[in-house]
Design a protein around this motif. Structure first.
Motif, mmCIF file in Angstrom:
data_model
loop_
_atom_site.group_PDB
_atom_site.id
_atom_site.type_symbol
_atom_site.label_atom_id
_atom_site.label_comp_id
_atom_site.label_asym_id
_atom_site.label_seq_id
_atom_site.Cartn_x
_atom_site.Cartn_y
_atom_site.Cartn_z
ATOM 1 N N VAL A 251 1.077 32.423 -15.535
ATOM 2 C CA VAL A 251 1.349 31.676 -14.308
ATOM 3 C C VAL A 251 2.870 31.564 -14.208
ATOM 4 C CG1 VAL A 251 0.921 29.547 -13.029
ATOM 5 C CG2 VAL A 251 -0.812 30.412 -14.624
ATOM 6 N N LYS A 252 3.467 32.461 -13.471
ATOM 7 C CA LYS A 252 4.917 32.655 -13.528
ATOM 8 C C LYS A 252 5.728 31.486 -12.995
ATOM 9 C CE LYS A 252 8.458 36.102 -12.362
ATOM 10 N NZ LYS A 252 8.700 37.431 -11.710
ATOM 11 N N GLU A 253 5.298 30.870 -11.923
ATOM 12 C CA GLU A 253 6.092 29.805 -11.304
ATOM 13 C C GLU A 253 5.638 28.412 -11.723
ATOM 14 O OE1 GLU A 253 8.763 30.670 -9.890
ATOM 15 O OE2 GLU A 253 8.246 32.794 -9.938
ATOM 16 N N GLY A 254 4.368 28.238 -11.999
ATOM 17 C CA GLY A 254 3.869 26.938 -12.409
ATOM 18 C C GLY A 254 3.770 25.956 -11.253
ATOM 19 N N VAL A 255 3.487 24.692 -11.601
ATOM 20 C CA VAL A 255 3.347 23.641 -10.596
ATOM 21 C C VAL A 255 4.710 23.221 -10.061
ATOM 22 C CG1 VAL A 255 2.375 21.374 -10.088
ATOM 23 C CG2 VAL A 255 1.275 22.837 -11.802
ATOM 24 N N VAL A 256 5.674 23.078 -10.969
ATOM 25 C CA VAL A 256 7.039 22.721 -10.589
ATOM 26 C C VAL A 256 7.994 23.752 -11.176
ATOM 27 C CG1 VAL A 256 6.534 20.251 -10.426
ATOM 28 C CG2 VAL A 256 7.306 21.204 -12.600
ATOM 29 N N PRO A 257 9.118 24.016 -10.536
ATOM 30 C CA PRO A 257 10.077 24.997 -11.053
ATOM 31 C C PRO A 257 10.591 24.594 -12.436
ATOM 32 C CG PRO A 257 10.582 24.437 -8.775
ATOM 33 C CD PRO A 257 9.548 23.450 -9.231
ATOM 34 N N ASP A 258 10.665 25.551 -13.323
ATOM 35 C CA ASP A 258 11.201 25.317 -14.671
ATOM 36 C C ASP A 258 12.450 26.179 -14.832
ATOM 37 O OD1 ASP A 258 11.808 25.005 -17.329
ATOM 38 O OD2 ASP A 258 9.812 25.528 -18.084
ATOM 39 N N HIS A 259 13.602 25.533 -14.794
ATOM 40 C CA HIS A 259 14.864 26.253 -14.917
ATOM 41 C C HIS A 259 15.503 26.056 -16.293
ATOM 42 C CE1 HIS A 259 14.510 27.117 -10.698
ATOM 43 N NE2 HIS A 259 14.566 25.837 -10.363
ATOM 44 N N GLY A 260 14.685 25.642 -17.259
ATOM 45 C CA GLY A 260 15.193 25.425 -18.606
ATOM 46 C C GLY A 260 15.654 26.724 -19.251
ATOM 47 N N LEU A 261 16.479 26.590 -20.268
ATOM 48 C CA LEU A 261 17.045 27.756 -20.946
ATOM 49 C C LEU A 261 15.959 28.654 -21.523
ATOM 50 C CD1 LEU A 261 19.538 29.284 -21.977
ATOM 51 C CD2 LEU A 261 19.517 27.792 -23.999
ATOM 52 N N LEU A 262 14.963 28.069 -22.188
ATOM 53 C CA LEU A 262 13.912 28.876 -22.811
ATOM 54 C C LEU A 262 13.092 29.610 -21.762
ATOM 55 C CD1 LEU A 262 12.490 29.817 -25.349
ATOM 56 C CD2 LEU A 262 11.059 27.749 -25.253
ATOM 57 N N LEU B 244 -7.396 27.548 -21.029
ATOM 58 C CA LEU B 244 -6.414 27.055 -20.077
ATOM 59 C C LEU B 244 -5.326 26.232 -20.749
ATOM 60 C CD1 LEU B 244 -8.442 25.676 -17.019
ATOM 61 C CD2 LEU B 244 -7.128 27.791 -17.140
ATOM 62 N N ASP B 245 -4.088 26.523 -20.427
ATOM 63 C CA ASP B 245 -2.989 25.619 -20.734
ATOM 64 C C ASP B 245 -3.073 24.468 -19.733
ATOM 65 O OD1 ASP B 245 -0.495 24.682 -21.785
ATOM 66 O OD2 ASP B 245 0.516 25.630 -20.096
ATOM 67 N N LYS B 246 -2.408 23.347 -20.038
ATOM 68 C CA LYS B 246 -2.433 22.194 -19.127
ATOM 69 C C LYS B 246 -1.123 22.038 -18.364
ATOM 70 C CE LYS B 246 -1.960 17.918 -20.697
ATOM 71 N NZ LYS B 246 -0.898 17.267 -19.884
ATOM 72 N N ASP B 247 -0.059 21.668 -19.068
ATOM 73 C CA ASP B 247 1.199 21.329 -18.407
ATOM 74 C C ASP B 247 1.801 22.507 -17.653
ATOM 75 O OD1 ASP B 247 1.186 18.669 -19.263
ATOM 76 O OD2 ASP B 247 2.108 19.196 -21.177
ATOM 77 N N ASN B 248 2.052 22.297 -16.363
ATOM 78 C CA ASN B 248 2.649 23.283 -15.473
ATOM 79 C C ASN B 248 1.783 24.522 -15.279
ATOM 80 O OD1 ASN B 248 4.768 23.245 -13.675
ATOM 81 N ND2 ASN B 248 6.046 24.628 -14.876
ATOM 82 N N CYS B 249 0.512 24.385 -15.633
ATOM 83 C CA CYS B 249 -0.461 25.443 -15.349
ATOM 84 C C CYS B 249 -1.376 24.932 -14.236
ATOM 85 C CB CYS B 249 -1.236 25.808 -16.609
ATOM 86 S SG CYS B 249 -2.499 27.087 -16.352
ATOM 87 N N PHE B 250 -2.274 23.990 -14.574
ATOM 88 C CA PHE B 250 -3.096 23.366 -13.537
ATOM 89 C C PHE B 250 -2.708 21.911 -13.302
ATOM 90 C CE2 PHE B 250 -5.572 22.448 -17.413
ATOM 91 C CZ PHE B 250 -5.817 21.091 -17.263
ATOM 92 N N ALA B 251 -1.778 21.392 -14.101
ATOM 93 C CA ALA B 251 -1.350 19.999 -13.983
ATOM 94 C C ALA B 251 0.169 19.895 -13.930
ATOM 95 C CB ALA B 251 -1.878 19.185 -15.163
ATOM 96 N N VAL B 252 0.653 18.890 -13.243
ATOM 97 C CA VAL B 252 2.083 18.582 -13.288
ATOM 98 C C VAL B 252 2.429 18.241 -14.731
ATOM 99 C CG1 VAL B 252 3.860 16.958 -12.517
ATOM 100 C CG2 VAL B 252 2.106 17.750 -10.913
ATOM 101 N N PRO B 253 3.562 18.710 -15.274
ATOM 102 C CA PRO B 253 3.920 18.391 -16.651
ATOM 103 C C PRO B 253 3.808 16.894 -16.961
ATOM 104 C CG PRO B 253 5.437 20.009 -15.783
ATOM 105 C CD PRO B 253 4.563 19.584 -14.636
ATOM 106 N N TYR B 254 3.154 16.600 -18.074
ATOM 107 C CA TYR B 254 2.968 15.236 -18.593
ATOM 108 C C TYR B 254 1.966 14.413 -17.791
ATOM 109 C CZ TYR B 254 7.312 16.824 -20.674
ATOM 110 O OH TYR B 254 8.259 17.591 -21.313
ATOM 111 N N LYS B 255 1.261 15.048 -16.849
ATOM 112 C CA LYS B 255 0.176 14.390 -16.136
ATOM 113 C C LYS B 255 -1.150 14.900 -16.697
ATOM 114 C CE LYS B 255 2.956 12.233 -13.301
ATOM 115 N NZ LYS B 255 3.146 10.754 -13.347
ATOM 116 N N ASN B 256 -2.160 14.064 -16.642
ATOM 117 C CA ASN B 256 -3.423 14.400 -17.303
ATOM 118 C C ASN B 256 -4.582 14.617 -16.337
ATOM 119 O OD1 ASN B 256 -2.401 14.244 -20.015
ATOM 120 N ND2 ASN B 256 -2.294 12.023 -19.747
ATOM 121 N N HIS B 257 -4.255 15.083 -15.142
ATOM 122 C CA HIS B 257 -5.291 15.396 -14.166
ATOM 123 C C HIS B 257 -4.898 16.669 -13.413
ATOM 124 C CE1 HIS B 257 -2.572 13.851 -11.031
ATOM 125 N NE2 HIS B 257 -2.342 12.835 -11.853
#
Length: 211
Positions: free
Chosen positions: A174-185, A55-68
């Motif tokens: 996980v295409k959309e993630g927890v929060v939308p990611d509109h970054g260039l990459l 499992l990835d963490k950030d924006n997979c099962f957790a909000v980015p930079y959150k640890n739960h």
């Protein structure tokens, strides 16, 4: 800086399908459990035997930079833990558990909050696939004899999905993630994926790295 990611993305010039997932879901709570259900057998082949999940963490099962675990995903996360107990479920992050995680304090916090082991790894994704397989090989309860028995779940094509394909595992995007990611990459990843799929490309067949 993710040197591994920068270096390995160059592989796409010769092997563009390395960034293509075997299965796509919108958000983590849509994850089919057991994960073998995500990969129906092709004609004349046996059903996929997924024994371990990365499992990835950030924006997979957790909000980015959150640890739960993100609250709406807790029931799915618990379902996954029950289906893949012990070392069969492993968190591999490009933050927690890396050399940039001082004293691995973030990894310890994630483990305390989730009850799932976080891999300590010196190389960031996608280049840490060897360290992932070493961990699984040394874990008798994982019972892994082939990388094709592993599924990698994450929101990034150039790290999570690419790592899955480099190691011969199944990649779930996980295409959309927890929060939308509109970054260039992120936009570039999605655009490249759509382009390749329209052109008839597909993800590489999972296989054992020992074969």
């Amino acid at each position: 800086m993710n040197v591994s990611g920068t270096f390995n993305v160059l592989r796409l010039f010769t092997s563009p399908t390395l960034c293509l997932p075997h299965h796509t879901i919108s958000t983590f709570d849509q994850l089919p459990v057991p994960l073998s259900n995500a990969f129906p057998p092709k004609h004349g082949e046996k059903k996929s035997d997924i024994r371990a999940v990365i499992l990835d963490k950030d924006n997979c099962f957790a909000v980015p930079y959150k640890n739960h675990v993100y609250e709406p995903y807790k029931s799915k996360f618990d379902e996954l833990r029950k289906a893949y107990p012990g070392s069969r479920l492993l968190i591999v992050s490009n933050s927690a558990g890396t050399d940039s995680d001082k004293g691995h304090e973030e990894a310890k916090l994630v483990e305390s909050n989730t009850g799932v082991q976080v891999l300590r790894h010196s190389t960031k994704k996608p280049g840490c696939h060897g360290e992932v397989m070493d961990y699984l090989r040394k874990s008798p309860d994982a019972d892994i004899t082939s990388a094709s028995q592993v599924a990698v779940v994450g929101d990034r094509l150039f790290t999570d999905v690419m790592m899955a394909n480099m190691m011969g595992a199944h990649g779930i995007w996980v295409k959309e993630g927890v929060v939308p990611d509109h970054g260039l990459l992120s936009r570039f990843e999605k655009g490249l994926c759509s382009f390749l799929l329209r052109r008839g490309y597909s993800a590489p067949d999972p296989k054992s790295e020992f074969e």
